[in-house]
Design an enzyme around this catalytic site. Structure first.
Site, mmCIF file in Angstrom:
data_model
loop_
_atom_site.group_PDB
_atom_site.id
_atom_site.type_symbol
_atom_site.label_atom_id
_atom_site.label_comp_id
_atom_site.label_asym_id
_atom_site.label_seq_id
_atom_site.Cartn_x
_atom_site.Cartn_y
_atom_site.Cartn_z
ATOM 1 N N CYS A 1 36.795 75.151 97.618
ATOM 2 C CA CYS A 1 36.424 76.286 96.786
ATOM 3 C C CYS A 1 36.951 77.582 97.405
ATOM 4 O O CYS A 1 36.960 77.755 98.615
ATOM 5 C CB CYS A 1 34.928 76.451 96.586
ATOM 6 S SG CYS A 1 34.150 75.018 95.874
ATOM 7 N N ARG B 1 42.585 75.823 97.688
ATOM 8 C CA ARG B 1 41.287 75.448 98.258
ATOM 9 C C ARG B 1 40.482 74.535 97.345
ATOM 10 O O ARG B 1 39.410 74.050 97.712
ATOM 11 C CB ARG B 1 40.468 76.703 98.545
ATOM 12 C CG ARG B 1 41.142 77.677 99.489
ATOM 13 C CD ARG B 1 40.291 78.902 99.688
ATOM 14 N NE ARG B 1 39.112 78.589 100.441
ATOM 15 C CZ ARG B 1 39.010 78.662 101.753
ATOM 16 N NH1 ARG B 1 40.038 79.066 102.462
ATOM 17 N NH2 ARG B 1 37.895 78.343 102.368
ATOM 18 N N TRP C 1 36.345 73.053 94.192
ATOM 19 C CA TRP C 1 36.531 71.677 94.619
ATOM 20 C C TRP C 1 35.148 71.056 94.507
ATOM 21 O O TRP C 1 34.243 71.400 95.269
ATOM 22 C CB TRP C 1 37.042 71.614 96.057
ATOM 23 C CG TRP C 1 37.454 70.245 96.478
ATOM 24 C CD1 TRP C 1 38.660 69.638 96.245
ATOM 25 C CD2 TRP C 1 36.678 69.298 97.216
ATOM 26 N NE1 TRP C 1 38.666 68.378 96.790
ATOM 27 C CE2 TRP C 1 37.459 68.137 97.392
ATOM 28 C CE3 TRP C 1 35.393 69.311 97.736
ATOM 29 C CZ2 TRP C 1 37.009 67.012 98.064
ATOM 30 C CZ3 TRP C 1 34.925 68.189 98.405
ATOM 31 C CH2 TRP C 1 35.741 67.050 98.563
ATOM 32 N N ASN D 1 30.977 79.116 97.819
ATOM 33 C CA ASN D 1 31.784 78.130 98.530
ATOM 34 C C ASN D 1 30.908 77.531 99.612
ATOM 35 O O ASN D 1 30.440 78.255 100.496
ATOM 36 C CB ASN D 1 33.019 78.795 99.154
ATOM 37 C CG ASN D 1 33.739 77.866 100.114
ATOM 38 O OD1 ASN D 1 33.651 76.643 99.989
ATOM 39 N ND2 ASN D 1 34.437 78.421 101.086
ATOM 40 N N GLY D 2 30.662 76.230 99.551
ATOM 41 C CA GLY D 2 29.813 75.585 100.555
ATOM 42 C C GLY D 2 28.926 74.556 99.886
ATOM 43 O O GLY D 2 29.183 74.151 98.749
ATOM 44 N N GLU E 1 51.416 60.544 111.256
ATOM 45 C CA GLU E 1 51.545 61.783 110.483
ATOM 46 C C GLU E 1 52.486 61.582 109.282
ATOM 47 O O GLU E 1 52.206 62.071 108.179
ATOM 48 C CB GLU E 1 52.045 62.909 111.408
ATOM 49 C CG GLU E 1 52.313 64.239 110.732
ATOM 50 C CD GLU E 1 51.144 64.821 109.944
ATOM 51 O OE1 GLU E 1 50.021 64.330 110.042
ATOM 52 O OE2 GLU E 1 51.380 65.769 109.176
ATOM 53 N N LYS F 1 51.344 62.107 105.396
ATOM 54 C CA LYS F 1 52.070 63.038 104.530
ATOM 55 C C LYS F 1 52.482 62.343 103.244
ATOM 56 O O LYS F 1 52.313 62.863 102.154
ATOM 57 C CB LYS F 1 53.307 63.538 105.287
ATOM 58 C CG LYS F 1 53.634 64.971 105.148
ATOM 59 C CD LYS F 1 52.850 65.913 106.008
ATOM 60 C CE LYS F 1 51.370 65.850 105.834
ATOM 61 N NZ LYS F 1 50.619 66.629 106.780
ATOM 62 N N GLU G 1 49.308 61.283 100.944
ATOM 63 C CA GLU G 1 48.492 62.342 100.337
ATOM 64 C C GLU G 1 49.208 63.047 99.191
ATOM 65 O O GLU G 1 48.559 63.484 98.249
ATOM 66 C CB GLU G 1 47.988 63.351 101.371
ATOM 67 C CG GLU G 1 49.030 64.275 101.944
ATOM 68 C CD GLU G 1 48.442 65.331 102.883
ATOM 69 O OE1 GLU G 1 47.386 65.886 102.592
ATOM 70 O OE2 GLU G 1 49.074 65.600 103.922
ATOM 71 N N HIS H 1 50.746 41.151 114.811
ATOM 72 C CA HIS H 1 49.394 40.629 115.049
ATOM 73 C C HIS H 1 48.603 40.600 113.745
ATOM 74 O O HIS H 1 47.382 40.751 113.758
ATOM 75 C CB HIS H 1 48.696 41.444 116.138
ATOM 76 C CG HIS H 1 49.370 41.311 117.461
ATOM 77 N ND1 HIS H 1 49.222 40.196 118.272
ATOM 78 C CD2 HIS H 1 50.267 42.109 118.088
ATOM 79 C CE1 HIS H 1 49.966 40.330 119.350
ATOM 80 N NE2 HIS H 1 50.629 41.485 119.262
ATOM 81 N N LYS I 1 42.759 72.278 100.600
ATOM 82 C CA LYS I 1 43.396 72.648 101.868
ATOM 83 C C LYS I 1 42.382 72.764 102.995
ATOM 84 O O LYS I 1 42.597 72.307 104.104
ATOM 85 C CB LYS I 1 44.103 73.985 101.660
ATOM 86 C CG LYS I 1 44.792 74.529 102.881
ATOM 87 C CD LYS I 1 46.074 73.805 103.116
ATOM 88 C CE LYS I 1 46.835 74.321 104.320
ATOM 89 N NZ LYS I 1 47.799 73.309 104.772
HETATM 90 O O1 M6R Z 1 42.469 73.311 108.718
HETATM 91 P P1 M6R Z 1 42.459 72.081 109.578
HETATM 92 O O2 M6R Z 1 43.679 71.955 110.421
HETATM 93 O O3 M6R Z 1 41.201 71.961 110.395
HETATM 94 O O4 M6R Z 1 42.465 70.881 108.563
HETATM 95 C C1 M6R Z 1 42.339 69.561 109.013
HETATM 96 C C2 M6R Z 1 42.811 68.576 107.970
HETATM 97 O O5 M6R Z 1 42.036 68.700 106.819
HETATM 98 C C3 M6R Z 1 44.269 68.841 107.610
HETATM 99 O O6 M6R Z 1 45.072 68.773 108.740
HETATM 100 C C4 M6R Z 1 44.757 67.798 106.579
HETATM 101 O O7 M6R Z 1 44.736 66.519 107.129
HETATM 102 C C5 M6R Z 1 46.154 68.180 106.130
HETATM 103 N N1 M6R Z 1 46.087 69.189 105.133
HETATM 104 C C6 M6R Z 1 46.943 67.028 105.650
HETATM 105 O O8 M6R Z 1 48.243 67.403 105.364
#
Ligand code: M6R
Length: 609
Positions: A2, A27, A74, A98-99, A480, A484, A487, A503, A604
């Protein structure tokens, strides 16, 4: 999770709010809404779906008015719908949130018994109703807000309008971000600075439980006890261009290209006279010396950067390091105390689980050091020391440049700790520092793999599943790369330690399941080639990412991406190798017609647990 915005001033608020929401949409994008004081009273407009739905509903003739609030959602409590969209109103109160209000059921029960009727399924409407109940008693906004806060448990940043206080915004926060933007004859509130950069770079931080009262000519902050406090403004060094696409189709692609610059900006302030020096950050050598262990705590991509950090610190400084998922760490009763250094990594500095883990570590007496991108964020403020990364605003939900600068920070930290620990002599340290200085150029050169990555993406885009394999540092990169890809493209993928594949998991490999093999460590190359052959023997299509000059036999890989020959030391290969992994994920997602910057169900900044 949010985004909220508020404006009061001389401009038409609807324009400002919609523009701000556009910048905050990363967000959350389940619904959007605005409320403003119009000539015919306080009016609310909201719609399920992206901001564009709200814009379409409003049409060309935006409602008039110079003060209002906005929200992009969100969903947590209550499905995405028009009714559950914010703002929520009750009597004299209209607000955005937001929260998460944790005790909303309990408070709702009390309100229901008082005869109040709810129209939405949200926790936020409970806040609106409770606040209205308090407001009706005294008609004093600050008093009513303070009374409401006493009842609330959970996290919140609230932007509030009282119907009989036109032109005035009220705001309050706990555990969710909120800033007050300071303009000339206009002031704003927002979840983050990117929403208000068009209007100002000057802002006030609002501390936990503080109440902000915002009028066009002034902004006042009140302590939780109701006393006015003086707060020095901060100035953001991000400009609006950094938060715009600048001709790119997507923020993610722009942010991939921004990596050399972000790395330069992050590395160079910490190099002084051929030494790594954190004095600009007030992280003195004593703070980085003499501990029993290091614990890295983070979520998602930031945690993957931490995995590289562990490898580097253990390799160079020979100190045991653990990497912990923040949401697990906080409930695991970790063995942590005054002899340990806890490194918290977060782009946003607001991730709820990471923040909670930081608080836990602090409460146990550990030294806490945050690696954070957003200046003044909660984690940055609460950690004992902060090392800021200078990636600039990262807008795409998928993190790219933030990962690279977090990783670069671990190179700097590992080297400094190793020097302080007596594990590196001056000569070795100087040679590593030279290599650190070359990182931006190496990444720049790695960006030249883009056309090849695009071609390879076409080979992979129709797969139903995909595996990433690697060993050591390359395994961290595989994690990673896989995150990427899945997601943003919704293509299922798994990352595996290459030696672990046989394994069990190798049974999943068929001619329909391609494998990306990250093989950028010369010391592990032979083993990796064997693993790639094992995949090929089962019909798998193999893409290898390796250093320039490696000889990858034809029977081991179908495609090979060579990293720039500037990589002279395999320890520094990860920052080069992450680039093709990011590009392949981006290109596959684009080919699959996905909304790259705003993948479904994600946000985000994850400010709920
Ligand atoms: O803002 P942050 O780095 O604490 O966020 C942590 C994760 O939510 C963030 O790295 C997330 O995994 C990425 N947006 C993925 O690409």
């Amino acid at each position: 999770m949010c985004g909220i915005i508020g404006y009061t001033g001389k401009l038409q608020a609807a324009n400002v709010l919609l523009e701000g929401l556009c910048n905050l949409e990363y967000r959350g994008y389940d619904s959007a809404g605005i409320a403003l004081f119009t000539p015919s009273g306080l009016k609310t407009y909201k719609a399920q779906g992206r901001l564009s739905q709200l814009e379409a509903m409003l049409g060309e003739n935006l409602p008039e008015g110079q003060c209002g609030i906005g929200h992009t959602r969100w969903a947590t409590h209550g499905a995405p719908s028009d009714i559950n969209a914010h703002p929520h109103a009750s009597g004299s109160v209209t607000l955005v949130h937001n929260g998460i209000l944790e005790n909303y059921m309990e408070l709702k029960d009390i309100l229901l018994k008082q005869g109040r009727i709810f129209v939405s399924q949200t926790d936020t409407e409970v806040i609106a109703q409770w606040l209205d109940e308090e407001y009706q008693k005294t008609r004093e906004p600050i008093k009513a807000i303070r009374q409401t806060l006493k009842a609330m448990k959970g996290a919140y940043a609230l932007g509030i309008l009282f119907a009989d206080h036109p032109g005035v915004l009220y705001a309050v926060r706990k555990d969710s971000p909120l800033i007050v933007g300071l303009g000339k004859g206009e002031n704003l509130i927002a979840s983050d600075i990117t929403a208000i950069l068009t209007y100002t770079r000057d802002y006030l931080l609002v501390e936990e439980h503080e109440i902000a009262v915002i009028m066009p000519e002034r902004a006042e902050i009140y302590s939780p006890e109701g006393k006015q406090v003086n707060r020095e403004p901060c100035r953001a060094d991000w400009d609006i261009g950094a938060a715009q696409k600048g001709g790119y189709a997507h923020f993610m692609r722009k942010e991939i290209d921004e990596q050399p610059h972000a790395l330069e900006a992050t590395i160079s302030p910490r190099l002084n006279n051929g030494q790594i020096d954190f004095s600009v950050d007030h992280v003195e050598d004593a703070f980085l010396s003499n501990f029993r262990s290091i614990q890295i705590v983070a979520c998602g991509t930031a945690m993957h950067a931490g995995m590289i950090g562990k490898h580097l610190i253990e390799f160079l400084a020979r100190i045991p390091v653990s990497v912990n998922i923040a949401s697990e760490y906080r409930y695991s009763n970790p063995i942590v105390g005054k002899d340990d250094l806890v490194i918290i990594v977060s782009q946003s500095g607001e991730t709820a689980d990471t923040l909670a883990a930081l608080r836990l570590a602090k409460s146990r007496g550990a030294r806490t050091l945050a690696i954070v991108n957003v200046v003044g964020s909660s984690i940055a403020r609460e950690a004992e020391r902060v090392l800021y990364t200078y990636a600039g605003p990262e807008i795409a939900v998928a993190s790219t440049k933030a990962y690279s600068v977090q990783t670069a920070m671990f190179y700097l930290l590992a080297l400094r700790i190793a020097c302080l620990n007596g594990k590196l002599d001056t000569g070795e340290s100087s040679s590593y520092i030279e290599k650190i200085q070359e990182i931006p150029q190496i990444v720049e050169a790695s960006l030249k793999t883009a056309p090849l990555c695009k071609k390879i993406a076409a080979d992979l885009a129709d797969a139903a599943d995909l595996f990433y394999i690697g060993r050591g540092l390359d395994y961290c990169l595989s994690m990673e790369g896989s995150l990427k890809l899945k997601e943003i493209s919704y293509l299922h993928s798994e990352a595996y330690a290459a030696g672990e594949l046989k394994h069990g998991t190798i049974s999943l490999i068929t001619d329909k399941v391609p494998v990306i093999a990250v093989a950028a460590q010369s010391s592990l190359l032979e083993k990796m080639i064997s693993n790639m052959r094992e995949v090929k023997a089962r019909g798998g299509f193999v893409v290898a990412i390796c250093q320039a000059g490696y000889n990858i036999p034809e029977d081991a890989a179908d495609r090979v991406i060579y990293l720039p020959d500037l990589v002279k030391d395999e320890l520094f290969a990860p920052l080069a190798a992450i680039v093709p992994l990011q590009l392949i994920a981006y290109e596959i997602a684009s080919l699959r017609g996905c909304d790259v910057d705003k993948p479904r169900n994600l946000a985000k900044s994850v400010t709920v647990e």
